[in-house]
Design an enzyme around this catalytic site. Structure first.
Site, PDB file in Angstrom:
ATOM      1  N   LEU A 203       0.746  -1.029   0.064  1.00  0.00           N
ATOM      2  CA  LEU A 203      -0.176   0.132   0.066  1.00  0.00           C
ATOM      3  C   LEU A 203       0.845   1.407  -0.015  1.00  0.00           C
ATOM      4  CD1 LEU A 203      -2.948   0.974  -0.089  1.00  0.00           C
ATOM      5  CD2 LEU A 203      -2.512   1.325   2.569  1.00  0.00           C
ATOM      6  N   TYR A 206      -0.367   7.570   1.240  1.00  0.00           N
ATOM      7  CA  TYR A 206       0.041   8.964   0.954  1.00  0.00           C
ATOM      8  C   TYR A 206      -1.052   9.672   1.835  1.00  0.00           C
ATOM      9  CZ  TYR A 206       3.650   8.120  -2.728  1.00  0.00           C
ATOM     10  OH  TYR A 206       4.805   7.580  -3.339  1.00  0.00           O
ATOM     11  N   ILE A 241       4.477  -1.356   3.581  1.00  0.00           N
ATOM     12  CA  ILE A 241       3.640  -0.125   3.456  1.00  0.00           C
ATOM     13  C   ILE A 241       4.853   0.886   2.607  1.00  0.00           C
ATOM     14  CG2 ILE A 241       3.157   1.765   4.689  1.00  0.00           C
ATOM     15  CD1 ILE A 241       1.114  -0.037   4.911  1.00  0.00           C
ATOM     16  N   LYS A 242       4.135   1.419   1.562  1.00  0.00           N
ATOM     17  CA  LYS A 242       5.281   2.370   0.976  1.00  0.00           C
ATOM     18  C   LYS A 242       4.717   3.779   1.359  1.00  0.00           C
ATOM     19  CE  LYS A 242       6.382   4.785  -3.078  1.00  0.00           C
ATOM     20  NZ  LYS A 242       6.087   5.730  -3.995  1.00  0.00           N
ATOM     21  N   GLN A 243       5.771   4.588   1.868  1.00  0.00           N
ATOM     22  CA  GLN A 243       5.496   5.799   2.381  1.00  0.00           C
ATOM     23  C   GLN A 243       6.631   6.674   1.975  1.00  0.00           C
ATOM     24  OE1 GLN A 243       3.792   8.429   3.276  1.00  0.00           O
ATOM     25  NE2 GLN A 243       2.704   7.225   4.806  1.00  0.00           N
TER      26      GLN A 243
END
Length: 358
Positions: A203, A206, A241-243
Protein backbone atom coordinates in the site's frame (compact mmCIF):
# COMPACT_ATOMS: atom_id res chain seq x y z
CA UNK A 1 25.55 -9.02 -11.01
CA UNK A 2 27.28 -8.85 -7.62
CA UNK A 3 25.41 -9.44 -4.38
CA UNK A 4 28.12 -7.63 -2.43
CA UNK A 5 28.23 -3.92 -1.63
CA UNK A 6 30.57 -1.94 -3.86
CA UNK A 7 29.44 1.59 -2.93
CA UNK A 8 31.40 3.57 -0.34
CA UNK A 9 28.39 4.86 1.55
CA UNK A 10 30.31 7.36 3.70
CA UNK A 11 31.94 8.93 0.64
CA UNK A 12 28.60 9.32 -1.12
CA UNK A 13 26.98 10.89 1.96
CA UNK A 14 29.80 13.42 2.25
CA UNK A 15 29.24 16.02 4.97
CA UNK A 16 26.22 14.11 6.32
CA UNK A 17 28.10 10.83 6.84
CA UNK A 18 28.71 11.24 10.57
CA UNK A 19 25.23 12.67 11.19
CA UNK A 20 23.52 9.70 9.50
CA UNK A 21 25.88 6.78 10.11
CA UNK A 22 26.69 7.34 13.79
CA UNK A 23 23.31 8.43 15.17
CA UNK A 24 21.87 6.25 17.95
CA UNK A 25 18.12 6.27 18.49
CA UNK A 26 16.82 6.41 22.05
CA UNK A 27 13.22 7.53 21.47
CA UNK A 28 12.01 4.10 20.28
CA UNK A 29 14.76 1.55 21.05
CA UNK A 30 15.75 -0.82 18.26
CA UNK A 31 15.24 -3.87 20.49
CA UNK A 32 11.50 -3.18 20.48
CA UNK A 33 11.31 -3.53 16.67
CA UNK A 34 10.79 -6.54 14.43
CA UNK A 35 13.77 -6.06 12.13
CA UNK A 36 14.27 -7.39 8.60
CA UNK A 37 16.37 -10.51 8.20
CA UNK A 38 16.72 -13.69 6.12
CA UNK A 39 14.10 -15.43 8.30
CA UNK A 40 11.57 -12.57 8.26
CA UNK A 41 8.71 -14.48 6.62
CA UNK A 42 9.10 -17.44 9.00
CA UNK A 43 9.73 -15.29 12.06
CA UNK A 44 6.92 -12.78 11.55
CA UNK A 45 4.39 -13.84 8.93
CA UNK A 46 4.16 -17.58 9.64
CA UNK A 47 2.31 -16.79 12.89
CA UNK A 48 -0.24 -14.56 11.13
CA UNK A 49 -3.48 -15.37 9.31
CA UNK A 50 -1.73 -15.17 5.91
CA UNK A 51 -2.29 -18.36 3.93
CA UNK A 52 0.54 -20.63 2.75
CA UNK A 53 0.12 -19.19 -0.76
CA UNK A 54 0.58 -15.63 0.55
CA UNK A 55 3.63 -16.76 2.54
CA UNK A 56 5.06 -18.22 -0.63
CA UNK A 57 4.45 -14.95 -2.47
CA UNK A 58 6.13 -12.95 0.30
CA UNK A 59 9.06 -15.36 0.22
CA UNK A 60 9.32 -14.94 -3.55
CA UNK A 61 9.42 -11.15 -3.18
CA UNK A 62 12.09 -11.40 -0.50
CA UNK A 63 14.07 -14.04 -2.38
CA UNK A 64 14.71 -12.30 -5.71
CA UNK A 65 17.45 -9.95 -6.96
CA UNK A 66 20.61 -8.65 -5.32
CA UNK A 67 18.86 -8.33 -1.94
CA UNK A 68 17.38 -11.83 -2.15
CA UNK A 69 17.62 -13.62 1.18
CA UNK A 70 18.49 -10.51 3.21
CA UNK A 71 14.99 -9.50 4.32
CA UNK A 72 15.29 -6.19 2.47
CA UNK A 73 13.47 -5.07 -0.68
CA UNK A 74 14.42 -2.97 -3.70
CA UNK A 75 11.43 -2.46 -6.00
CA UNK A 76 11.23 -0.53 -9.27
CA UNK A 77 7.84 1.23 -9.55
CA UNK A 78 6.77 2.78 -12.84
CA UNK A 79 3.17 3.97 -12.80
CA UNK A 80 4.05 7.60 -13.43
CA UNK A 81 2.77 7.34 -17.00
CA UNK A 82 -0.69 7.65 -15.45
CA UNK A 83 0.07 9.42 -12.19
CA UNK A 84 2.24 12.19 -13.69
CA UNK A 85 1.42 11.80 -17.44
CA UNK A 86 3.49 9.69 -19.82
CA UNK A 87 5.00 12.63 -21.68
CA UNK A 88 6.24 14.37 -18.55
CA UNK A 89 7.56 11.11 -17.08
CA UNK A 90 9.23 9.55 -20.12
CA UNK A 91 10.44 12.62 -22.04
CA UNK A 92 13.87 12.41 -20.32
CA UNK A 93 14.22 8.82 -21.58
CA UNK A 94 11.62 7.84 -24.22
CA UNK A 95 12.60 4.14 -24.31
CA UNK A 96 10.39 3.69 -21.24
CA UNK A 97 7.25 4.29 -23.26
CA UNK A 98 7.89 0.59 -24.07
CA UNK A 99 6.99 -1.52 -20.99
CA UNK A 100 9.60 -4.13 -21.85
CA UNK A 101 12.34 -1.64 -21.00
CA UNK A 102 10.76 -1.01 -17.61
CA UNK A 103 10.99 -4.71 -16.82
CA UNK A 104 14.50 -4.93 -18.27
CA UNK A 105 15.62 -2.08 -16.00
CA UNK A 106 14.27 -3.91 -12.95
CA UNK A 107 16.01 -7.14 -13.95
CA UNK A 108 19.34 -5.57 -14.89
CA UNK A 109 19.12 -3.37 -11.80
CA UNK A 110 18.90 -6.42 -9.53
CA UNK A 111 15.50 -5.50 -8.06
CA UNK A 112 13.32 -7.81 -5.98
CA UNK A 113 10.29 -6.90 -8.11
CA UNK A 114 8.84 -4.54 -10.69
CA UNK A 115 5.61 -2.65 -9.99
CA UNK A 116 3.62 -1.14 -12.83
CA UNK A 117 0.22 -0.77 -14.45
CA UNK A 118 -2.18 -3.39 -15.78
CA UNK A 119 -1.40 -2.45 -19.36
CA UNK A 120 2.37 -2.31 -18.94
CA UNK A 121 2.76 -5.63 -17.14
CA UNK A 122 0.12 -7.34 -19.27
CA UNK A 123 1.96 -6.36 -22.45
CA UNK A 124 5.00 -8.45 -21.50
CA UNK A 125 3.67 -10.91 -18.91
CA UNK A 126 4.28 -14.11 -20.89
CA UNK A 127 7.91 -13.15 -21.46
CA UNK A 128 8.80 -11.88 -17.98
CA UNK A 129 6.32 -12.80 -15.21
CA UNK A 130 8.33 -15.95 -14.44
CA UNK A 131 11.66 -14.10 -14.49
CA UNK A 132 11.02 -11.34 -11.93
CA UNK A 133 8.15 -10.92 -9.45
CA UNK A 134 5.38 -8.71 -10.85
CA UNK A 135 3.41 -6.26 -8.69
CA UNK A 136 0.28 -4.89 -10.36
CA UNK A 137 -0.61 -1.38 -9.22
CA UNK A 138 -4.38 -1.51 -9.71
CA UNK A 139 -5.49 2.05 -8.88
CA UNK A 140 -4.21 5.43 -10.01
CA UNK A 141 -4.80 9.16 -9.94
CA UNK A 142 -6.09 9.95 -13.45
CA UNK A 143 -4.54 13.26 -14.47
CA UNK A 144 -6.36 14.21 -17.67
CA UNK A 145 -9.65 15.61 -16.33
CA UNK A 146 -9.85 19.39 -16.10
CA UNK A 147 -9.42 20.74 -13.55
CA UNK A 148 -7.02 18.06 -12.29
CA UNK A 149 -8.45 16.02 -9.44
CA UNK A 150 -6.59 14.00 -6.83
CA UNK A 151 -8.47 10.76 -6.40
CA UNK A 152 -7.27 7.17 -6.70
CA UNK A 153 -9.64 5.08 -8.82
CA UNK A 154 -9.42 1.39 -9.87
CA UNK A 155 -7.93 0.69 -13.29
CA UNK A 156 -7.80 -3.10 -12.99
CA UNK A 157 -9.21 -6.07 -11.10
CA UNK A 158 -7.29 -8.15 -8.57
CA UNK A 159 -8.26 -11.17 -10.70
CA UNK A 160 -6.31 -9.63 -13.59
CA UNK A 161 -3.16 -9.58 -11.48
CA UNK A 162 -3.59 -13.21 -10.49
CA UNK A 163 -4.21 -14.33 -14.07
CA UNK A 164 -0.99 -12.73 -15.37
CA UNK A 165 1.07 -14.36 -12.60
CA UNK A 166 1.67 -11.43 -10.27
CA UNK A 167 3.20 -12.12 -6.87
CA UNK A 168 1.59 -9.05 -5.30
CA UNK A 169 -0.81 -6.20 -5.91
CA UNK A 170 -0.28 -2.56 -5.05
CA UNK A 171 -2.61 0.37 -4.44
CA UNK A 172 -2.56 3.97 -3.24
CA UNK A 173 -4.84 5.59 -0.71
CA UNK A 174 -4.82 9.37 -0.29
CA UNK A 175 -5.43 9.39 3.46
CA UNK A 176 -7.02 12.63 4.63
CA UNK A 177 -8.46 13.45 1.21
CA UNK A 178 -12.12 14.10 0.47
CA UNK A 179 -12.46 10.66 -1.15
CA UNK A 180 -10.32 8.66 1.29
CA UNK A 181 -13.30 6.84 2.82
CA UNK A 182 -14.27 5.30 -0.51
CA UNK A 183 -10.63 4.49 -1.32
CA UNK A 184 -10.18 2.70 2.03
CA UNK A 185 -13.24 0.55 1.34
CA UNK A 186 -12.18 -0.26 -2.25
CA UNK A 187 -8.62 -1.16 -1.35
CA UNK A 188 -9.60 -3.13 1.75
CA UNK A 189 -11.90 -5.33 -0.33
CA UNK A 190 -9.29 -5.70 -3.06
CA UNK A 191 -6.57 -6.67 -0.58
CA UNK A 192 -8.85 -9.29 0.98
CA UNK A 193 -9.36 -10.85 -2.47
CA UNK A 194 -5.64 -10.66 -3.24
CA UNK A 195 -4.86 -12.57 -0.05
CA UNK A 196 -7.58 -15.09 -0.89
CA UNK A 197 -5.88 -15.67 -4.26
CA UNK A 198 -2.45 -15.99 -2.63
CA UNK A 199 -0.88 -12.64 -3.51
CA UNK A 200 0.87 -10.21 -1.17
CA UNK A 201 -0.30 -6.60 -0.76
CA UNK A 202 1.63 -3.32 -0.92
CA UNK A 203 0.00 0.00 0.00
CA UNK A 204 1.20 3.44 -1.06
CA UNK A 205 0.10 5.32 2.11
CA UNK A 206 0.03 8.93 0.97
CA UNK A 207 -1.35 11.83 2.99
CA UNK A 208 -3.14 14.35 0.78
CA UNK A 209 -5.08 17.45 1.81
CA UNK A 210 -4.37 21.11 1.07
CA UNK A 211 -5.29 21.93 4.69
CA UNK A 212 -2.19 20.01 5.84
CA UNK A 213 0.03 22.79 4.42
CA UNK A 214 0.34 25.24 7.32
CA UNK A 215 2.61 28.29 7.69
CA UNK A 216 4.76 27.24 4.76
CA UNK A 217 5.32 23.67 6.01
CA UNK A 218 3.88 20.74 4.06
CA UNK A 219 2.71 18.36 6.76
CA UNK A 220 1.67 15.82 4.14
CA UNK A 221 5.20 14.55 4.81
CA UNK A 222 5.19 14.95 8.61
CA UNK A 223 6.11 11.94 10.73
CA UNK A 224 2.94 12.02 12.81
CA UNK A 225 0.45 12.20 9.93
CA UNK A 226 2.32 9.74 7.70
CA UNK A 227 2.76 7.45 10.71
CA UNK A 228 -1.00 7.40 11.26
CA UNK A 229 -1.54 6.74 7.54
CA UNK A 230 0.79 3.75 7.91
CA UNK A 231 -1.22 2.51 10.88
CA UNK A 232 -4.43 2.72 8.87
CA UNK A 233 -2.68 0.88 6.04
CA UNK A 234 -1.57 -2.09 8.12
CA UNK A 235 -5.06 -2.20 9.65
CA UNK A 236 -6.51 -3.14 6.25
CA UNK A 237 -3.81 -5.84 6.01
CA UNK A 238 -1.22 -4.28 3.77
CA UNK A 239 1.78 -6.62 4.06
CA UNK A 240 4.21 -3.88 2.99
CA UNK A 241 3.79 -0.13 3.44
CA UNK A 242 5.24 2.36 0.98
CA UNK A 243 5.57 5.84 2.44
CA UNK A 244 7.37 9.09 1.72
CA UNK A 245 10.20 9.67 4.14
CA UNK A 246 9.20 12.34 6.68
CA UNK A 247 10.62 15.83 6.29
CA UNK A 248 8.88 17.38 9.30
CA UNK A 249 6.80 16.58 12.38
CA UNK A 250 3.97 18.24 14.26
CA UNK A 251 1.25 17.88 11.65
CA UNK A 252 -1.48 17.31 14.21
CA UNK A 253 -0.85 20.43 16.34
CA UNK A 254 -0.26 22.57 13.23
CA UNK A 255 -3.56 21.59 11.59
CA UNK A 256 -5.32 21.80 14.96
CA UNK A 257 -4.62 25.53 15.15
CA UNK A 258 -8.01 25.92 13.49
CA UNK A 259 -9.46 23.22 15.80
CA UNK A 260 -11.33 19.98 15.40
CA UNK A 261 -8.75 17.75 13.72
CA UNK A 262 -7.68 14.31 14.94
CA UNK A 263 -6.16 13.40 18.29
CA UNK A 264 -2.56 13.48 19.45
CA UNK A 265 -0.42 13.21 22.57
CA UNK A 266 2.49 15.57 23.26
CA UNK A 267 4.68 12.53 24.01
CA UNK A 268 4.53 11.74 20.28
CA UNK A 269 6.94 14.64 19.88
CA UNK A 270 8.81 14.74 23.21
CA UNK A 271 9.38 11.00 23.79
CA UNK A 272 8.60 8.97 20.66
CA UNK A 273 10.62 11.03 18.19
CA UNK A 274 13.32 13.67 17.85
CA UNK A 275 13.97 15.91 14.87
CA UNK A 276 16.61 13.51 13.49
CA UNK A 277 15.45 11.99 10.17
CA UNK A 278 16.21 8.46 11.39
CA UNK A 279 14.01 8.93 14.46
CA UNK A 280 11.22 10.46 12.37
CA UNK A 281 11.35 7.45 10.04
CA UNK A 282 11.46 5.08 13.01
CA UNK A 283 8.14 6.56 14.15
CA UNK A 284 6.77 5.48 10.75
CA UNK A 285 8.17 1.97 11.33
CA UNK A 286 6.58 1.84 14.80
CA UNK A 287 3.19 2.55 13.22
CA UNK A 288 3.69 -0.48 10.95
CA UNK A 289 3.16 -2.76 13.98
CA UNK A 290 6.73 -2.13 15.13
CA UNK A 291 8.08 -3.43 11.84
CA UNK A 292 5.90 -6.53 11.46
CA UNK A 293 4.76 -4.96 8.18
CA UNK A 294 7.80 -3.76 6.29
CA UNK A 295 8.25 -0.03 5.64
CA UNK A 296 9.68 0.84 2.25
CA UNK A 297 10.29 4.52 1.59
CA UNK A 298 9.95 6.20 -1.79
CA UNK A 299 12.97 7.43 -3.69
CA UNK A 300 11.42 10.73 -4.74
CA UNK A 301 11.77 12.84 -7.87
CA UNK A 302 14.86 12.89 -10.07
CA UNK A 303 17.20 15.85 -9.63
CA UNK A 304 20.83 16.93 -9.81
CA UNK A 305 22.13 14.78 -6.91
CA UNK A 306 20.21 11.54 -7.40
CA UNK A 307 22.98 9.19 -6.23
CA UNK A 308 23.55 11.05 -2.98
CA UNK A 309 19.82 11.47 -2.34
CA UNK A 310 19.06 7.80 -3.07
CA UNK A 311 21.83 6.57 -0.78
CA UNK A 312 20.78 9.04 1.93
CA UNK A 313 17.17 7.82 1.80
CA UNK A 314 18.30 4.19 1.96
CA UNK A 315 20.60 4.80 4.94
CA UNK A 316 17.83 6.54 6.88
CA UNK A 317 15.35 3.78 6.08
CA UNK A 318 17.70 0.94 6.99
CA UNK A 319 19.00 2.49 10.20
CA UNK A 320 15.43 3.34 11.25
CA UNK A 321 14.39 -0.31 10.93
CA UNK A 322 12.79 -0.12 7.50
CA UNK A 323 12.67 -2.81 4.85
CA UNK A 324 13.92 -1.04 1.73
CA UNK A 325 13.24 1.44 -1.03
CA UNK A 326 10.84 1.69 -3.94
CA UNK A 327 12.58 4.03 -6.35
CA UNK A 328 11.44 4.85 -9.88
CA UNK A 329 12.10 8.30 -11.35
CA UNK A 330 15.70 8.44 -10.15
CA UNK A 331 16.29 5.28 -12.18
CA UNK A 332 14.14 5.49 -15.33
CA UNK A 333 14.60 9.20 -16.05
CA UNK A 334 18.20 8.62 -17.09
CA UNK A 335 20.06 6.24 -19.46
CA UNK A 336 19.55 2.61 -18.48
CA UNK A 337 23.14 1.99 -17.38
CA UNK A 338 22.95 5.01 -15.06
CA UNK A 339 19.56 3.86 -13.76
CA UNK A 340 21.05 0.46 -12.99
CA UNK A 341 23.85 2.22 -11.11
CA UNK A 342 21.37 4.14 -8.95
CA UNK A 343 19.42 0.98 -8.11
CA UNK A 344 22.64 -0.88 -7.28
CA UNK A 345 23.83 1.94 -5.02
CA UNK A 346 20.55 1.76 -3.08
CA UNK A 347 20.93 -2.00 -2.75
CA UNK A 348 24.55 -1.60 -1.64
CA UNK A 349 23.36 0.24 1.47
CA UNK A 350 21.32 -2.79 2.52
CA UNK A 351 24.18 -5.16 1.66
CA UNK A 352 26.70 -3.15 3.72
CA UNK A 353 26.92 -4.62 7.25
CA UNK A 354 28.55 -1.44 8.56
CA UNK A 355 25.28 0.41 7.97
CA UNK A 356 23.56 -0.95 11.05
CA UNK A 357 20.36 -0.31 13.01
CA UNK A 358 20.48 2.96 14.91
Amino acid sequence: MSSHSTTNVADVLGDEADFLLNHRSTAIPSDTLHLPGPDFVDRIWAASDRTPRVLRSLEELHGHGRLGGTGYLSILPVDQGIEHSAGASFAPNPIYFDPENIVRLAIEGGCNAVASTYGALGAVARKYAHKIPFVLKFNHNELLSHPNRYDQIPFALVQNAWEMGCVAVGATIYFGSEDSGRQIQEVSEAFALAHELGMATILWCYVRNSEFKVDGVNHEASADLTGQANHLGVTIQADIIKQKQPTSNGGYPAVNKSGGFGKYDERMYSELATDHPIDLTRYQVANCYMGRCGLINSGGASGSNDLQQAVRTAVINKRAGGTGLISGRKAFQRPMNEGVGILNAIQDVYLDPSVDIA
